[in-house]
Motif scaffolding. Structure first.
Motif, PDB file in Angstrom:
ATOM      1  N   PRO A  10       0.819  -1.213   0.000  1.00  0.00           N
ATOM      2  CA  PRO A  10       0.000   0.000   0.000  1.00  0.00           C
ATOM      3  C   PRO A  10       0.854   1.265   0.000  1.00  0.00           C
ATOM      4  O   PRO A  10       2.000   1.264   0.471  1.00  0.00           O
ATOM      5  N   MET A  11       0.293   2.349  -0.522  1.00  0.00           N
ATOM      6  CA  MET A  11       1.004   3.624  -0.542  1.00  0.00           C
ATOM      7  C   MET A  11       1.278   4.094   0.893  1.00  0.00           C
ATOM      8  O   MET A  11       0.473   3.901   1.787  1.00  0.00           O
ATOM      9  N   GLY A  12       2.455   4.684   1.090  1.00  0.00           N
ATOM     10  CA  GLY A  12       2.840   5.202   2.395  1.00  0.00           C
ATOM     11  C   GLY A  12       3.304   4.127   3.361  1.00  0.00           C
ATOM     12  O   GLY A  12       3.476   4.388   4.539  1.00  0.00           O
ATOM     13  N   SER A  13       3.505   2.915   2.885  1.00  0.00           N
ATOM     14  CA  SER A  13       3.877   1.801   3.754  1.00  0.00           C
ATOM     15  C   SER A  13       5.052   1.047   3.150  1.00  0.00           C
ATOM     16  O   SER A  13       5.208   0.984   1.937  1.00  0.00           O
ATOM     17  N   SER A  14       5.863   0.457   4.001  1.00  0.00           N
ATOM     18  CA  SER A  14       6.935  -0.416   3.515  1.00  0.00           C
ATOM     19  C   SER A  14       6.528  -1.879   3.664  1.00  0.00           C
ATOM     20  O   SER A  14       7.343  -2.770   3.469  1.00  0.00           O
TER      21      SER A  14
ATOM     22  N   LYS B  95       7.836   3.645  -0.527  1.00  0.00           N
ATOM     23  CA  LYS B  95       6.749   4.167   0.310  1.00  0.00           C
ATOM     24  C   LYS B  95       5.946   5.236  -0.414  1.00  0.00           C
ATOM     25  O   LYS B  95       4.811   5.501  -0.069  1.00  0.00           O
ATOM     26  N   SER B  96       6.534   5.838  -1.428  1.00  0.00           N
ATOM     27  CA  SER B  96       5.915   6.983  -2.088  1.00  0.00           C
ATOM     28  C   SER B  96       4.743   6.606  -2.996  1.00  0.00           C
ATOM     29  O   SER B  96       3.996   7.484  -3.429  1.00  0.00           O
ATOM     30  N   LYS B  97       4.572   5.301  -3.279  1.00  0.00           N
ATOM     31  CA  LYS B  97       3.456   4.891  -4.129  1.00  0.00           C
ATOM     32  C   LYS B  97       3.048   3.466  -3.806  1.00  0.00           C
ATOM     33  O   LYS B  97       3.829   2.687  -3.265  1.00  0.00           O
TER      34      LYS B  97
END
Length: 195
Positions: free
Chosen positions: A28-32, A102-104
């Motif tokens: 998911p976006m914003g997640s590692s 993390k950016s997408k």
């Protein structure tokens, strides 16, 4: 060439068999985090010619022609769980080395090629990124879009992606171990030997 084993499982014609299964990862976006899924389907594949362990020609060795859907295979109940376990074990080993951006948001489809010995031992032969798909695979791809980008996918009630037991937070946690790197270089020989 796939001369991986001297005694592969063969069909009634004597053609070497393989299994093409599919896995996918979604971040998911914003997640590692990296979430892994196993497609409840796939194919039994066969080589074009009769297997002979002394014949390294693609005709005898390369399993590529779809001969049956995985879910119609009579060995499904006996071997599917073992195949899932082998795939999960492999993913648990590589997950720490993977670092999604993390950016997408991102996702990827992989094809897992499996072989089996006459005795029923299962080997993962290779994992292919962006495997070749055919028109009958559209429901699988739409179901993957439902996981990765829900508003773009089309409902596919018969195409199921099961989550695999791989820690999503383990992604990007690997750091080189100098001693392990030294032992690997000693075992395999450094590039300096060849240069």
């Amino acid at each position: 060439v796939q001369p991986s084993m001297p005694n592969p499982r063969c069909d009634h014609r004597g053609h070497k068999l393989g299994w093409r299964l599919y896995i996918a990862c979604v971040s998911p976006m914003g997640s590692s985090q990296l979430h892994w899924y196993f497609f409840c389907g796939g194919y039994l594949v066969a080589a074009d010619g009769v297997f002979d362990k002394h014949d390294l020609s693609p005709l005898a060795q390369i399993t590529k022609d779809r001969v049956m859907e995985f879910n119609n295979w009579d060995g499904l109940e006996e071997y599917e769980e073992v195949m899932r376990y082998k795939i999960t074990d492999m993913l648990q080993a590589v997950q720490p080395r993977m670092a999604p951006p993390k950016s997408k948001a991102c996702f990827e489809l992989f094809g897992v090629d499996i072989a089996m010995t006459d005795e029923g031992d299962i080997w993962i032969i290779e994992v292919n990124r962006s495997p070749r798909v055919k028109p009958p695979d559209k429901p699988m791809l739409h179901a993957l879009l439902n996981l990765a980008a829900p508003r773009y996918g089309l409902a596919q009630p018969d195409s199921i992606w099961d989550p695999l037991d791989v820690d999503p937070d383990a992604a990007g946690t690997w750091f080189p171990d100098p001693e392990a790197e030294r032992l690997e270089e000693v075992s395999w020989g450094g590039l300096g030997r060849f240069g």
